[in-house]
Design an enzyme around this catalytic site. Structure first.
Site, PDB file in Angstrom:
ATOM      1  N   GLU A 190      13.869 -18.258  18.201  1.00  0.00           N
ATOM      2  CA  GLU A 190      13.055 -17.776  18.276  1.00  0.00           C
ATOM      3  C   GLU A 190      13.270 -16.179  18.152  1.00  0.00           C
ATOM      4  O   GLU A 190      12.413 -14.767  18.272  1.00  0.00           O
ATOM      5  CB  GLU A 190      11.758 -17.171  19.194  1.00  0.00           C
ATOM      6  CG  GLU A 190      11.467 -19.024  19.410  1.00  0.00           C
ATOM      7  CD  GLU A 190       9.955 -19.217  20.384  1.00  0.00           C
ATOM      8  OE1 GLU A 190       9.826 -18.244  21.347  1.00  0.00           O
ATOM      9  OE2 GLU A 190       9.506 -20.184  20.664  1.00  0.00           O
ATOM     10  N   GLU A 298      10.565 -29.785  20.154  1.00  0.00           N
ATOM     11  CA  GLU A 298       9.480 -29.929  20.765  1.00  0.00           C
ATOM     12  C   GLU A 298       8.396 -30.085  20.450  1.00  0.00           C
ATOM     13  O   GLU A 298       7.224 -29.349  21.242  1.00  0.00           O
ATOM     14  CB  GLU A 298       9.315 -27.989  21.251  1.00  0.00           C
ATOM     15  CG  GLU A 298      10.551 -27.272  21.804  1.00  0.00           C
ATOM     16  CD  GLU A 298      10.018 -25.985  22.306  1.00  0.00           C
ATOM     17  OE1 GLU A 298       9.049 -25.442  22.332  1.00  0.00           O
ATOM     18  OE2 GLU A 298      11.701 -24.960  21.992  1.00  0.00           O
TER      19      GLU A 298
END
Length: 311
Positions: A190, A298
């Site tokens: 991220e 994910e």
């Protein structure tokens, strides 16, 4: 027959036996009789001999019917939390259905190294041991993330030389500890700006203090520490063709041109019902065309309420 009627445990024992023996003789055996004398004498009923295996595991929709057995040359994984180590039902399902495991939090910087140079490997090691026992690949998550950092890292904002030193030390220490056990690492997680603007990177202690080159340096450090692990950048909101994924595409293209040892892009894939991007496949392909692997890391699909029978 101690395991008669204990489906999960017998499946585990059978898989472990087959994997152990097959690996021991790998490359030496021309052919295996995988099963022997399993048929009923007259072909009646379910056609199988009455045995511990047919009684407990059924006629063929058991061991070969799990998710992991449909993955073929791919992997199908799950996150795992250390809290589940005491939940046998959870562990049985995890080991039966999945052939890859990612520790949800236990390999993040702030949980492994709570103070500078002081590491607690206990929980992560137990999870790795579980995965190895169940012939699961292990995805390491993550070396660098702007969240869940130990407090001492936060004091290094603006101190470039010192922050570079602790980043290298952390990556080297963790990669060395798990070397040979980790299939792939999310080296950075991220790190992208939400809209791909500016220098394309999220404002964080790493981008502010080290500049955009910290990502390349992290990949090179991780590769030197564990050359056999596949190295990924992992992020959300990059599944569709949009400003954020365009920014990542340009970064990956540049890294590959500069010889940065990164092998993959992880798309987190947090979706809502009816909102899976129409450009997902096209987007995956353009990254693949750069010579990198694309992993869905994910995956979740949130359903609209209320619930219904087909959900």
């Amino acid at each position: 027959m101690e395991l008669e009627g204990k489906k999960a445990e017998l499946e585990k024992v059978v898989k472990h036996h087959i994997n152990t023996v097959a690996k021991h003789f790998k490359g030496k055996i021309y052919a295996w009789d995988e099963v022997n004398e399993v048929l009923n004498e007259d072909g009646s009923g379910n056609k199988l001999r009455d045995s511990l295996f047919s009684k407990t595991l059924g006629t063929g929709n058991s061991i070969e019917g799990h998710l992991r057995d449909q993955a073929k040359q791919k992997y199908i994984g799950s996150a795992m939390t250390s809290h589940a180590l005491g939940d046998q039902q959870y562990l049985d399902i995890l080991g039966q259905e999945f052939n890859c495991m990612t520790p949800e939090n236990e390999m993040k910087w702030g949980l492994l190294e709570t103070s500078r140079g002081q590491y607690n490997w206990t929980k992560a090691d137990k999870m790795v041991e579980f995965a190895q026992t169940h012939d699961m690949k292990i995805r390491g998550h993550t070396f660098i993330w702007h969240n869940e950092l130990p407090s001492y890292v936060g004091t290094l904002d603006g101190k470039k030389a010192e922050l570079e030193e602790v980043v290298r030390a952390h990556i080297n220490t963790v990669a060395a500890h798990f070397k040979g056990k980790i299939y792939a690492w999310d080296v950075v997680n991220e790190v992208l700006n939400e809209d791909g603007s500016g220098n394309k990177l999220r404002d964080s202690i790493f981008s502010r203090t080290l500049g955009s080159g910290f990502i390349e340096e992290a990949f090179r450090t991780a590769h030197a520490a564990d050359p056999n692990a596949k190295l990924y950048i992992n992020d959300y909101g990059i599944e569709a063709k949009n400003n954020k994924s365009d920014a990542l595409y340009e970064l990956v293209k540049g890294w590959k041109a500069n010889g940065v040892p990164m092998q993959g892009v992880g798309m987190q894939a947090h979706f809502k019902e009816g909102e899976v991007p129409a450009t997902l496949q096209e987007n995956i392909k353009r990254f693949s065309d750069l010579g990198v692997d694309v992993a869905i890391t994910e995956l979740q699909v949130r359903y609209l309420m209320p619930a219904s029978a087909d959900k």
